[in-house]
Motif scaffolding. Structure first.
Motif, PDB file in Angstrom:
ATOM      1  N   PHE A 275      30.272  13.303  76.592  1.00 59.01           N
ATOM      2  CA  PHE A 275      31.560  13.699  76.009  1.00 59.01           C
ATOM      3  C   PHE A 275      32.448  12.462  75.924  1.00 59.01           C
ATOM      4  O   PHE A 275      33.142  12.103  76.869  1.00 59.01           O
ATOM      5  CB  PHE A 275      32.209  14.810  76.833  1.00 59.01           C
ATOM      6  CG  PHE A 275      31.548  16.145  76.628  1.00 59.01           C
ATOM      7  CD1 PHE A 275      31.773  16.869  75.473  1.00 59.01           C
ATOM      8  CD2 PHE A 275      30.669  16.640  77.566  1.00 59.01           C
ATOM      9  CE1 PHE A 275      31.150  18.085  75.252  1.00 59.01           C
ATOM     10  CE2 PHE A 275      30.036  17.857  77.370  1.00 59.01           C
ATOM     11  CZ  PHE A 275      30.275  18.583  76.207  1.00 59.01           C
ATOM     12  N   ASP A 276      32.407  11.832  74.781  1.00 57.57           N
ATOM     13  CA  ASP A 276      33.118  10.574  74.600  1.00 57.57           C
ATOM     14  C   ASP A 276      34.522  10.749  74.059  1.00 57.57           C
ATOM     15  O   ASP A 276      35.241   9.766  73.879  1.00 57.57           O
ATOM     16  CB  ASP A 276      32.317   9.644  73.689  1.00 57.57           C
ATOM     17  CG  ASP A 276      31.856  10.325  72.411  1.00 57.57           C
ATOM     18  OD1 ASP A 276      32.118  11.530  72.237  1.00 57.57           O
ATOM     19  OD2 ASP A 276      31.233   9.642  71.594  1.00 57.57           O
ATOM     20  N   MET A 277      34.950  11.974  73.800  1.00 59.65           N
ATOM     21  CA  MET A 277      36.280  12.173  73.236  1.00 59.65           C
ATOM     22  C   MET A 277      36.978  13.365  73.890  1.00 59.65           C
ATOM     23  O   MET A 277      36.423  14.462  73.952  1.00 59.65           O
ATOM     24  CB  MET A 277      36.187  12.413  71.728  1.00 59.65           C
ATOM     25  CG  MET A 277      37.505  12.568  71.055  1.00 59.65           C
ATOM     26  SD  MET A 277      37.253  12.680  69.272  1.00 59.65           S
ATOM     27  CE  MET A 277      38.925  12.845  68.742  1.00 59.65           C
ATOM     28  N   LEU A 278      38.175  13.115  74.365  1.00 54.47           N
ATOM     29  CA  LEU A 278      39.055  14.187  74.822  1.00 54.47           C
ATOM     30  C   LEU A 278      39.898  14.585  73.617  1.00 54.47           C
ATOM     31  O   LEU A 278      40.713  13.807  73.134  1.00 54.47           O
ATOM     32  CB  LEU A 278      39.945  13.700  75.970  1.00 54.47           C
ATOM     33  CG  LEU A 278      41.005  14.676  76.443  1.00 54.47           C
ATOM     34  CD1 LEU A 278      40.382  15.917  77.081  1.00 54.47           C
ATOM     35  CD2 LEU A 278      41.946  13.989  77.424  1.00 54.47           C
ATOM     36  N   VAL A 279      39.688  15.785  73.122  1.00 57.64           N
ATOM     37  CA  VAL A 279      40.361  16.227  71.900  1.00 57.64           C
ATOM     38  C   VAL A 279      41.782  16.692  72.191  1.00 57.64           C
ATOM     39  O   VAL A 279      42.708  16.388  71.442  1.00 57.64           O
ATOM     40  CB  VAL A 279      39.566  17.363  71.217  1.00 57.64           C
ATOM     41  CG1 VAL A 279      40.293  17.884  69.994  1.00 57.64           C
ATOM     42  CG2 VAL A 279      38.170  16.880  70.862  1.00 57.64           C
ATOM     43  N   ASP A 280      41.959  17.434  73.304  1.00 59.06           N
ATOM     44  CA  ASP A 280      43.277  18.002  73.557  1.00 59.06           C
ATOM     45  C   ASP A 280      43.415  18.333  75.036  1.00 59.06           C
ATOM     46  O   ASP A 280      42.434  18.613  75.716  1.00 59.06           O
ATOM     47  CB  ASP A 280      43.458  19.283  72.727  1.00 59.06           C
ATOM     48  CG  ASP A 280      44.901  19.762  72.677  1.00 59.06           C
ATOM     49  OD1 ASP A 280      45.805  18.968  73.011  1.00 59.06           O
ATOM     50  OD2 ASP A 280      45.124  20.919  72.299  1.00 59.06           O
ATOM     51  N   VAL A 281      44.647  18.281  75.496  1.00 58.65           N
ATOM     52  CA  VAL A 281      45.028  18.794  76.810  1.00 58.65           C
ATOM     53  C   VAL A 281      46.235  19.675  76.564  1.00 58.65           C
ATOM     54  O   VAL A 281      47.189  19.258  75.900  1.00 58.65           O
ATOM     55  CB  VAL A 281      45.414  17.679  77.797  1.00 58.65           C
ATOM     56  CG1 VAL A 281      45.893  18.279  79.123  1.00 58.65           C
ATOM     57  CG2 VAL A 281      44.264  16.723  78.023  1.00 58.65           C
TER      58      VAL A 281
ATOM     59  N   ILE B  10      30.864  13.153  70.167  1.00 54.06           N
ATOM     60  CA  ILE B  10      30.652  12.785  68.763  1.00 54.06           C
ATOM     61  C   ILE B  10      29.170  12.534  68.521  1.00 54.06           C
ATOM     62  O   ILE B  10      28.605  12.981  67.528  1.00 54.06           O
ATOM     63  CB  ILE B  10      31.499  11.545  68.414  1.00 54.06           C
ATOM     64  CG1 ILE B  10      32.991  11.903  68.525  1.00 54.06           C
ATOM     65  CG2 ILE B  10      31.162  11.039  67.015  1.00 54.06           C
ATOM     66  CD1 ILE B  10      33.921  10.724  68.403  1.00 54.06           C
ATOM     67  N   GLN B  11      28.531  11.882  69.471  1.00 55.45           N
ATOM     68  CA  GLN B  11      27.114  11.559  69.343  1.00 55.45           C
ATOM     69  C   GLN B  11      26.239  12.812  69.328  1.00 55.45           C
ATOM     70  O   GLN B  11      25.319  12.936  68.520  1.00 55.45           O
ATOM     71  CB  GLN B  11      26.709  10.640  70.492  1.00 55.45           C
ATOM     72  CG  GLN B  11      25.244  10.284  70.518  1.00 55.45           C
ATOM     73  CD  GLN B  11      24.880   9.519  71.792  1.00 55.45           C
ATOM     74  OE1 GLN B  11      25.666   9.406  72.719  1.00 55.45           O
ATOM     75  NE2 GLN B  11      23.683   8.992  71.798  1.00 55.45           N
ATOM     76  N   LYS B  12      26.511  13.755  70.219  1.00 60.86           N
ATOM     77  CA  LYS B  12      25.668  14.957  70.362  1.00 60.86           C
ATOM     78  C   LYS B  12      26.174  16.142  69.539  1.00 60.86           C
ATOM     79  O   LYS B  12      25.497  17.155  69.431  1.00 60.86           O
ATOM     80  CB  LYS B  12      25.602  15.376  71.838  1.00 60.86           C
ATOM     81  CG  LYS B  12      25.142  14.301  72.788  1.00 60.86           C
ATOM     82  CD  LYS B  12      23.656  14.139  72.728  1.00 60.86           C
ATOM     83  CE  LYS B  12      23.225  13.130  73.775  1.00 60.86           C
ATOM     84  NZ  LYS B  12      21.797  13.052  73.903  1.00 60.86           N
ATOM     85  N   ASN B  13      27.391  16.032  69.045  1.00 58.51           N
ATOM     86  CA  ASN B  13      28.028  17.097  68.267  1.00 58.51           C
ATOM     87  C   ASN B  13      28.080  18.416  69.046  1.00 58.51           C
ATOM     88  O   ASN B  13      27.677  19.462  68.566  1.00 58.51           O
ATOM     89  CB  ASN B  13      27.328  17.295  66.922  1.00 58.51           C
ATOM     90  CG  ASN B  13      28.160  18.153  65.991  1.00 58.51           C
ATOM     91  OD1 ASN B  13      29.382  18.202  66.126  1.00 58.51           O
ATOM     92  ND2 ASN B  13      27.508  18.828  65.061  1.00 58.51           N
ATOM     93  N   HIS B  14      28.564  18.323  70.284  1.00 54.84           N
ATOM     94  CA  HIS B  14      28.799  19.538  71.047  1.00 54.84           C
ATOM     95  C   HIS B  14      30.166  19.458  71.722  1.00 54.84           C
ATOM     96  O   HIS B  14      30.746  18.390  71.865  1.00 54.84           O
ATOM     97  CB  HIS B  14      27.678  19.855  72.042  1.00 54.84           C
ATOM     98  CG  HIS B  14      27.369  18.776  73.016  1.00 54.84           C
ATOM     99  ND1 HIS B  14      26.096  18.476  73.407  1.00 54.84           N
ATOM    100  CD2 HIS B  14      28.156  17.913  73.693  1.00 54.84           C
ATOM    101  CE1 HIS B  14      26.119  17.500  74.281  1.00 54.84           C
ATOM    102  NE2 HIS B  14      27.354  17.149  74.464  1.00 54.84           N
ATOM    103  N   ARG B  15      30.652  20.642  72.067  1.00 49.07           N
ATOM    104  CA  ARG B  15      32.011  20.765  72.608  1.00 49.07           C
ATOM    105  C   ARG B  15      31.972  21.504  73.943  1.00 49.07           C
ATOM    106  O   ARG B  15      31.053  22.265  74.216  1.00 49.07           O
ATOM    107  CB  ARG B  15      32.914  21.548  71.649  1.00 49.07           C
ATOM    108  CG  ARG B  15      33.124  20.860  70.325  1.00 49.07           C
ATOM    109  CD  ARG B  15      33.938  21.737  69.372  1.00 49.07           C
ATOM    110  NE  ARG B  15      34.137  21.067  68.110  1.00 49.07           N
ATOM    111  CZ  ARG B  15      35.172  20.304  67.808  1.00 49.07           C
ATOM    112  NH1 ARG B  15      36.141  20.157  68.685  1.00 49.07           N
ATOM    113  NH2 ARG B  15      35.277  19.709  66.640  1.00 49.07           N
TER     114      ARG B  15
END
Length: 189
Positions: free
Chosen positions: A68-74, A95-100
């Motif tokens: 998980f290379d991106m924190l989208v929101d807090v 972004i690499q694995k396309n999962h959330r």
């Protein structure tokens, strides 16, 4: 034996299905610090004990399976009348694995504090400031926790459900009354 039949509980497909591998990896690593999980149609959520938040976030970022290379929101949610009253919610994206993944951390009203995840994702800086400004959630270890939308003299946190919507706030800026002399008509220059 009684004449009344005991109700039978059938497991739904979701209950009997194996746990999502991402959620299982979090459970395997953090055990009882993972308070609950659920996954429905690819919408994964884990509820964490606040003491494990930073370690869990570091794991989720650094583990090659999770990535998980991106924190989208807090953000925060105020469940006024419920215990615990608040939840801090983190939305993660690989972004690499396309999962959330969604992480939730429950907080009691009288101790609405959680560790900052700025050391893990620097992008959390402004997001945590927003949650502080609007909900009053304290992020321990944040490098610059101050209001981001409202002015410093603003009193309270306006997205709390018990915030009085008619509350008058201190006036600031040119022409605003100064401190205790607000009624005297003295203004700032």
């Amino acid at each position: 034996m009684s004449d009344v039949d005991e109700p039978t509980v059938e497991k739904s497909a979701e209950q009997s299905a194996p746990e999502d591998p991402l959620l299982q990896s979090l459970r395997d690593k953090f055990g009882e610090a993972v308070l609950a999980t659920h996954s429905f149609r690819g919408d994964r959520t884990a509820v964490l004990d606040r003491g494990s938040l930073v370690d869990a976030c570091s794991f989720l970022r650094d583990d090659p399976v999770n990535a998980f290379d991106m924190l989208v929101d807090v953000t925060a949610v105020d469940y006024l009348g419920r215990k615990p009253r608040f939840e801090v919610v983190y939305h993660l994206l690989s972004i690499q694995k396309n999962h959330r993944l969604r992480l939730k951390v429950p907080l009691e009203e009288d101790d609405a504090k959680v560790a900052s995840v700025v050391p893990v994702w620097s992008g959390a800086n402004w997001l945590e400031r927003e949650a502080w400004d609007l909900y009053g959630i304290q992020f321990d270890g944040h490098p610059d926790l101050k209001r981001i939308y409202l002015y410093e003299e603003f009193e309270g946190h306006p997205l709390r459900k018990d915030y009085p919507k008619e509350k008058r706030q201190p006036l600031i800026g040119p022409g605003a009354p100064v401190g205790a002399n607000a009624d005297s008509g003295e203004s700032r220059s």
